[in-house]
Design a protein around this motif. Sequence first.
Motif, PDB file in Angstrom:
ATOM      1  N   SER A1054       0.889  -1.062  -0.230  1.00 56.60           N
ATOM      2  CA  SER A1054      -0.126   0.047   0.032  1.00 56.60           C
ATOM      3  C   SER A1054       0.793   1.309  -0.016  1.00 56.60           C
ATOM      4  N   THR A1055       0.335   2.271  -0.616  1.00 57.55           N
ATOM      5  CA  THR A1055       1.103   3.510  -0.576  1.00 57.55           C
ATOM      6  C   THR A1055       0.827   4.359   0.659  1.00 57.55           C
ATOM      7  N   ASN A1228       5.523   6.077  -3.165  1.00 60.83           N
ATOM      8  CA  ASN A1228       4.277   5.975  -3.858  1.00 60.83           C
ATOM      9  C   ASN A1228       4.412   6.041  -5.232  1.00 60.83           C
ATOM     10  N   LYS A1229       5.360   6.523  -5.904  1.00 59.47           N
ATOM     11  CA  LYS A1229       5.189   6.602  -7.447  1.00 59.47           C
ATOM     12  C   LYS A1229       5.723   5.105  -7.862  1.00 59.47           C
ATOM     13  N   TRP A1230       6.712   4.742  -7.122  1.00 61.10           N
ATOM     14  CA  TRP A1230       7.011   3.134  -7.518  1.00 61.10           C
ATOM     15  C   TRP A1230       5.499   2.335  -7.407  1.00 61.10           C
ATOM     16  N   ILE A1231       5.085   2.256  -6.280  1.00 66.80           N
ATOM     17  CA  ILE A1231       3.729   1.579  -6.335  1.00 66.80           C
ATOM     18  C   ILE A1231       2.782   1.909  -7.144  1.00 66.80           C
ATOM     19  N   ILE A1232       2.675   3.228  -7.615  1.00 61.57           N
ATOM     20  CA  ILE A1232       1.672   3.684  -8.738  1.00 61.57           C
ATOM     21  C   ILE A1232       2.019   3.011 -10.134  1.00 61.57           C
ATOM     22  N   LEU A1234       3.748   0.389 -10.177  1.00 63.59           N
ATOM     23  CA  LEU A1234       3.517  -1.076 -10.225  1.00 63.59           C
ATOM     24  C   LEU A1234       2.056  -1.441 -10.553  1.00 63.59           C
ATOM     25  N   ARG A1235       1.046  -0.418  -9.925  1.00 63.38           N
ATOM     26  CA  ARG A1235      -0.416  -0.600 -10.284  1.00 63.38           C
ATOM     27  C   ARG A1235      -0.650  -0.507 -11.691  1.00 63.38           C
ATOM     28  N   ASP A1236       0.035   0.560 -12.293  1.00 63.20           N
ATOM     29  CA  ASP A1236      -0.181   0.583 -13.640  1.00 63.20           C
ATOM     30  C   ASP A1236       0.250  -0.615 -14.531  1.00 63.20           C
ATOM     31  N   LEU A1237       1.357  -1.005 -13.976  1.00 69.64           N
ATOM     32  CA  LEU A1237       2.054  -2.090 -14.843  1.00 69.64           C
ATOM     33  C   LEU A1237       0.761  -3.352 -14.549  1.00 69.64           C
ATOM     34  N   LYS A1238       0.343  -3.599 -13.404  1.00 69.20           N
ATOM     35  CA  LYS A1238      -0.956  -4.386 -13.081  1.00 69.20           C
ATOM     36  C   LYS A1238      -1.844  -4.305 -14.257  1.00 69.20           C
ATOM     37  N   VAL A1239      -2.195  -3.004 -14.419  1.00 71.26           N
ATOM     38  CA  VAL A1239      -3.244  -2.868 -15.322  1.00 71.26           C
ATOM     39  C   VAL A1239      -3.055  -3.123 -16.800  1.00 71.26           C
ATOM     40  N   ALA A1240      -1.599  -3.004 -17.154  1.00 72.30           N
ATOM     41  CA  ALA A1240      -1.429  -3.278 -18.511  1.00 72.30           C
ATOM     42  C   ALA A1240      -1.224  -4.934 -18.517  1.00 72.30           C
ATOM     43  N   ILE A1241      -0.806  -5.456 -17.327  1.00 69.98           N
ATOM     44  CA  ILE A1241      -0.672  -6.882 -17.439  1.00 69.98           C
ATOM     45  C   ILE A1241      -2.113  -7.496 -17.706  1.00 69.98           C
ATOM     46  N   ILE A1242      -3.084  -6.930 -16.946  1.00 73.10           N
ATOM     47  CA  ILE A1242      -4.702  -7.314 -16.800  1.00 73.10           C
ATOM     48  C   ILE A1242      -5.172  -7.427 -18.546  1.00 73.10           C
ATOM     49  N   LEU A1399       6.551  -7.362  -7.097  1.00 72.66           N
ATOM     50  CA  LEU A1399       5.661  -6.676  -5.944  1.00 72.66           C
ATOM     51  C   LEU A1399       6.274  -7.044  -4.607  1.00 72.66           C
ATOM     52  N   ARG A1400       6.791  -8.360  -4.742  1.00 71.53           N
ATOM     53  CA  ARG A1400       7.379  -8.846  -3.393  1.00 71.53           C
ATOM     54  C   ARG A1400       8.566  -7.971  -2.969  1.00 71.53           C
ATOM     55  N   LEU A1401       9.486  -7.827  -4.388  1.00 70.67           N
ATOM     56  CA  LEU A1401      10.744  -7.079  -4.087  1.00 70.67           C
ATOM     57  C   LEU A1401      10.419  -5.534  -3.645  1.00 70.67           C
ATOM     58  N   LEU A1402       9.483  -4.989  -4.144  1.00 71.08           N
ATOM     59  CA  LEU A1402       8.953  -3.670  -3.664  1.00 71.08           C
ATOM     60  C   LEU A1402       8.478  -3.705  -2.197  1.00 71.08           C
ATOM     61  N   ARG A1403       7.949  -4.778  -1.869  1.00 72.92           N
ATOM     62  CA  ARG A1403       7.136  -4.853  -0.614  1.00 72.92           C
ATOM     63  C   ARG A1403       8.420  -4.866   0.321  1.00 72.92           C
ATOM     64  N   HIS A1404       9.592  -5.759  -0.008  1.00 74.33           N
ATOM     65  CA  HIS A1404      10.519  -5.696   1.034  1.00 74.33           C
ATOM     66  C   HIS A1404      11.281  -4.415   0.944  1.00 74.33           C
ATOM     67  N   GLN A1405      11.316  -3.642  -0.128  1.00 76.12           N
ATOM     68  CA  GLN A1405      12.009  -2.249   0.049  1.00 76.12           C
ATOM     69  C   GLN A1405      11.085  -1.161   0.911  1.00 76.12           C
ATOM     70  N   LYS A1406       9.818  -1.289   0.832  1.00 72.77           N
ATOM     71  CA  LYS A1406       8.975  -0.412   1.593  1.00 72.77           C
ATOM     72  C   LYS A1406       8.948  -0.906   2.969  1.00 72.77           C
TER      73      LYS A1406
END
Length: 1827
Positions: A1054-1055, A1228-1232, A1234-1242, A1399-1406
Amino acid sequence: MEAAAAAEKEDPAKDSPEVAVPGEEFNQQEFANGGKSGTSKDAEAELVSEKVPEPSTEEESKSSPPKELPVEGGIPPPEGEEEGIEKSVENSESDSSSFMQEDVEEPEDAEKHPEPKHKPEKLEKKISETFFYNYEDLCSRPFVTSDSGIPSNLLVLIHSFGYDCTRQANLQVLDSQTLLYIAGNQLVLLDMKAKYQSYLRSSSGGGIGVITVHPSKQYFAVGEKGRKPNIIIYEYPSLRPYRILRGGTEEAYTFADFNHSGTLLASVGSSPDYMLTVWDWKQEKIVLRSKAFSQDVYKVTFSLENEEQLTTSGTGHIKFWKMAHTFTGLKLQGALGRFGKTAVTDIVGYVELPDGKVISGSEWGNLLLWEGGLIKVELCRTGRRPCHSGPVNQLVLDEGELVTAGGDGYVRVWDFETIDTADSVDDTGLLEMEHMNELLVGKNVNLSFMMKIHDHGQPVWYAQDSNGAIWKLDLTFSNVTHDPECLFTFHSGKIEAMDVSPVTYLMATTALDRSVRIYDFISNCLLTEIKFKQGGTALTWAPRVVNPKGGLIAVGFEDGVVRVIEIYDPQGLTIIAGRTNIKKAEMRLKQAFKPHTAVVAALAYERNGEVLATGSKDKTVFFFAVEDKYEPIGFIDVPGPVQALQWSPPSHAQSMLLVLCENGFALEVVGPMLGEQDTVSTYQIKDLPRRYFHFCSIKSRIKREEETERREKKKQEKEKARLEWIKKQEEMGKEAEEEPEEPEKEEPLPPLYIPEEPSPILCGFYSAPGKFWLSLGGYDSGFLYHCSFSSNDQQKDPENRQDEPFEVVPIEYTDDNPIQRISFCISKLLMFCGMKDGAVRVYPLQDKELSVDTLDRYWSFNIHDNDYGQIQGIYSSYDDRFLVTCGADGNIFTFTILSPEDIQKELRAKVPSPRRELEKEKAAEDIEDPNAYSIENAKQKKEYDQIMKAAEDKKNEKRQKLAALKQEFLHLLQKNMELPKHMQLLREQFEMDHRICEEMNRQTAQHIQQVQKELAWEQEKHQIGLQKLQSRFRDMLEFDTVVVHAMGSNHQISTYRLLAISEKYYKVKKQSQAGKKRVTKYDWKGKEVEQRRDTLKETIPVAGVTEEEMEVEKLKKKTQSQTAAARLLENQLEKIRKIVEKADKAKAKIMQRKNEWEELLKSKPSDNYENPKDIQEIKMAQENMGDFKLKTATNYKIPEHMRMNAEKKKIQLASLEVVIHEKKLNMNKWIISLRDLKVAIIEEINCLVQELKSIQSALDPSEQLPVPPIPQLHPEEIPEKKFQYDNEILQKFKHEQDQKTRLSEQVGESSSFGLFRTSFFRSPSLKEMDTPARASSVRSMRTTSSVVSVQPRVFEIEKAEPTEMDQEALKKERIKNIYLQETLIKRINELVVTFDAELRLLRHQKLKLDMQMKCADLRHITWFEELLLLKNFEKHEDILQERVNSLISEEEGMQWKLNNYLAQMEDKKSEIAKLQEREKALYATFQASLGENNNFASFLTKVLKKKIRRVKKKETEGEADEEEESEEESDDESSFESDEEDSGSEDEVFDDSVCPKNCDEALFENTLQLREKRLDIEEALAEEKKVIDNLKKEYDALAKKVEYLVNGELPSDFCQALVFTNQSLEYLQQRIMVLQHEKTDQRELYKKAREQHKQLIRDKREMEIRIERLRENCNQLMMMKFGRVVNLEALQTLSINTNLEELKVKIMEKEQLQAQELKMWEEKILEQRQRLMMKMKENTSKLQQMNRFCLERQGLETKLDTLQSNLGAEFQGPQKADLQDRERLIMLVQLQAQEAEVLKEEITLLRRKDGRIFPPPQPPPSTDMLN
């Protein structure tokens, strides 16, 4: 003396006290004129009587209303007291009175110091301790008009049922069994044991303001109200007036208090003077007085520890007083308490602490501790809870504990030591503490006052409850503590209504305290009460025609409900088994109905008992048919709020209702009957005949006519006097010559005035059919108006009518005191009037008709409180024996009409018996909801519901028809779709007429446009509101919380919810980072972030490549027809393009590297270049090498650049906040992203799944692999869509809200209908109802069509037969599809796995960033706390710096003064040297003038050097130094001594004023001139020396101050110096001024003493000469008598008989002892006589009681015999209970007869003692009856 008394009578204003002659007796007339009746003639001799001044003019006496006797000011003061009072009043501003006045001692030498003649006038006589006033001469009496024949005892008070519980401190305790409280104009002494009341009347009739009890309980003070009220001190238990205090205030006393020793009394007055007065009450003298405050003062008390300190409190203030001795005498000095930061509050309760502090309550429930006129601390309970939930009304310091009583019903005990030492711990000024003990007296209890007394050694508290009760409390808080006991209950506040029973001695009352009470005013007790949810406002007792037993009352309430209540005797119920504590009476709700929507103001039963009328403030009158259940008939509207209702009496032919409205309207209506009106749709009666009367003011016209008549009468008298004068002149034979008179200018007549707001009608009654009397308030008060309804002009609008009364009767003294209530006795012989000031007036009606003659005689008596005790009800009993009144002061009084001797002792109040089977009846349903519908509103609601139901039914029918037609049309469309295309009809062909659709569309557009116009304002309003909400809550939010979920696992990220940071923080950060080049750990983290961002950027294009590959594959499928040569050519071209691009990139890279080398070489410094920073660091290292500046070292000082201040800390905090914000923003920019990447993947997975499904459609189902699920976006991942809406979303939201509203409406319909007559919910339209159905049908049609279209295609494929080539192609296609299927599924899985890994990598960073943010938050908190500390330190440092600067400036000033003093001293030394040179030159000139061998050289030298005292000239400035004065004084003293010595010496007198013989006169004169010059020079030298000495002293004083400052710092050694604090130094400086004044005073005293010493020396010489002369004369007389000089002392010793003198002394001692013993025995005899008298009183009362028992027994036996003879068959047999009661009574009578015989014998013995027989004293009349 008689002449003086006569002169005093002639001139009442003359202030000449007359001393009474001892032994003179005063009769009753003399007492009325100012005398006193005391206990002895000696006491009378110690008093001074004075004439009471009469009213000065006749008009003044007429203007004031009649007062009860004695009138105000009619209480005469004791001897000499008026003079003292007048003096104290005159000196009220200076307040210079004192406690005691010492007697003047006469000097011994009467011959030399004769006594002045005016000396006896200064002597003041003291009032004797045994002096008492006569109560009968003090108490007020009824006012009776002269020559009226009305007896003064027309009404005699029997009992007081009420209690003014809202009055402050209206409860005092005299002893353990006697309570004292105020009831109107009476003081009630309640004996709790005997339940007996005693009464004391006010002396002025103006009411009682305050009561207080002496600490010894031997006296109590009563402060009255009225003009110039008095305070009367009564002695207890004799209740004799002991002292009267006059002149303490103007209007009324509000509080009084004795000091702890009981010698002083403090009182405070009400508006307008608010005078605080301190009394020496035993001598009736004012000690001190001062205005307490400019607003209401609630309380005044003495301090327990220091009786010279007082405290007052009241509206928004508290004031601290002390008695200060000033040069003008003793004064009251007050200091107003300052609240400071605390909100201003009214202070009701407070208490003084032993150390001078004061603790008070507040309106919000906390305790305020005052010290030095300021709030030291505010006390509350833990958790910032108030000490009481409401105002703290009283505080008491009891046995080392603080007791508080609050409006929440709690009594709490607090630790005194904790409170006394309390101090604030923060800026809020609050201190939390907990109480030691607490007692909850009750839930609905408001404790306002408490008093403590000891009963049998145990402390008991009696508490006043403002909600109408008196409680007995036990505050010991032990294991045997008793529960709170409610001793008495009363109505709380104003009593709204009252009525008496038509058949017995019962009365009913109601008030806003929500209770209805029934009283027995024969037994003087409360029978029963019942409580409801709302307060009662009107009450009437049902007449006999309605209920013959008199057991029914109707009560109106403030919510518009009328309740019918029945009263019955519960002992008459058939089933009472198991019930205990059966009351004498009970009440039961019979019926409740709500005819009105506002306060019920009046209730009235029709004379035949068939109709009940109710009137309300909602301007309606409702009629009910009186049956077993009251049925509504209907209501009428009236022009104003109803004030009173009255039905016509039986003497009138027709039953009419008189309705009186508050706004001056009166109307008369015919009583309707049940069934005559149509009540189907409404209860309103519109055609009921009615007549109106709108009162028009005529008071101004009456006053104008009276003024005209007065002027005309004056003219006639003047003309008559003129004619008589002419007649006398003619009789004397003189010619009457009239001088022309100048016409007098007459004043204009009073203007006609009609008030803009009509005067309210207070009460009224019928006089004849169509005629009635009215009493009005406001401007038109002062008259009774006789009015009549006009029968001609009734069609007029009532508002436009102007009706005048046809007869007016003036009522004396009612211009400001109108008649509130009027009632008549049953026989109509007496008219009772209740006045606004609480008085009762009785008018005797002889001819039963009101007129001017019948109303000029009346009887008046002040009963209730004169300020707020207006009478609310006044009624006589059913047999005209008793009168009952109730007032707004909460008091209820009962009186006997005529004398109480006419009342028989056996009168009893009979409670009505219950109805049959009453206990079996179900309790009536009550209306508890104040918002419940009234009868009319319920009917209107029912009618409206029926109309709405019919409309809804019609709408539903139309909807059903439309739905059927719609289904039929859809069915036709379906059939049309099933037909072949060439046979199908087009959609336009279904329209019968296109114009119909066009018209409908046009109307729809118009409606839409109209609705848009109507809703434009609302739309704009909501848009602006939305913008405001967004700007307030959304615009300041930079990032909202976005939660991104993994696709294949439960992981999520989460952001941060991030607010936008201000620009100033970035500026602060830039400033702080300017010049800094070192890399922080945040920079390292930033690099990692950049690397992470690069990896993400590289990751996203990967997805793009895959998409391009997918596109290529698609293109491959579409371009299968392309040749291989074309593809080869394209590949070759692509390779060439890539090679060229690679070469270009390498060339550009080489050029860039070359340019960088050139720039680097240009920036290379020279060989001799040195970095300034390195130079500075080297220098610092060389200076500090090996010098380790440890922070723990004593000489360590923080460097300037390392010092932290608040500004630097703010910059540090700002930079930290910016760094935190940037870190969170990047994450937050990284997570957003990542959310945009999820939208593209979907989206890509959707495409892949669609392609997979198309591929699987060509495969066999057995070969199809499961399709991977398509990931979905959670709502948490796209929170911005919450704020995106369209029409469909809005319609859905509206539909949900409508469903919720309908559900709540269905639930609420059963209880109430709150929105009746305002708005009802709109039912859904047809369009809304049909939308789902239409959508479903369209969907079904589409499905059907698709199915129909697909089936033929499938049928065609099944018909084809494949060949071998086709089968081979199909096989290849199948293999290819299987491969593509697996590839696509693998690609989908790869996308999911890749995204989850990212997501897991970014989660560890967060998580790492979270840990850093937590540390940063902790650091932020720490730095913020440091900032607060730094701010506080800076404040303190600023103060210290100011002090340092001031001290530096002071030091500089002192140094400048030192230099100045040195310069002045040098100047003065040079001037002294010059003067000395001049003196030497003068002596040289003198020697030269003498010459040689001058015979007069020695004489002239003496003349030159002689010291002569010269008179100094007064300096204009008048500033003489203290040293000069002291030296001059010493010179004066020495000169005086020298003068004395010279006067006593016999040496030659040296005369330098005459030139000796043979001496040269010129030389002599020259010598005198030189002497004058010498004296001038010597004076100048003395002056200069004095100036130098002063300068030296000031220089030394300053040098001592400066010499201890070494380099601006104080040394460590002060052993040779005196060190003073600032306070002690200021005190010493002040002491210097005081000593200077004392020195001046002592100098004056010394001068006087020296003069006196000289005079005494001269007197001594004269006395010695006189003594010598007398001695010679004595010797001559002895020689003449004895022949020789004898020793007179020896002669006197021989003439005394010592034995005789010793015997005389012994005789005197014996006589003194015997006198003491005799006095002791006389006291014992007096005590025994008192005991004997008490025994006789007791025995006599027992005899009388026995007599009453005998009479009662006789009556009971007679009644029993009568009952036994009249009993029915079912009661003929003897009952066991009756037999037991009879046997018990017989035994009781026998026992009492035996006791009576024993008492008779004791009485006989007691009467025969001493040979005297004492008559039995008469006991006070008892109102208690044996039950």
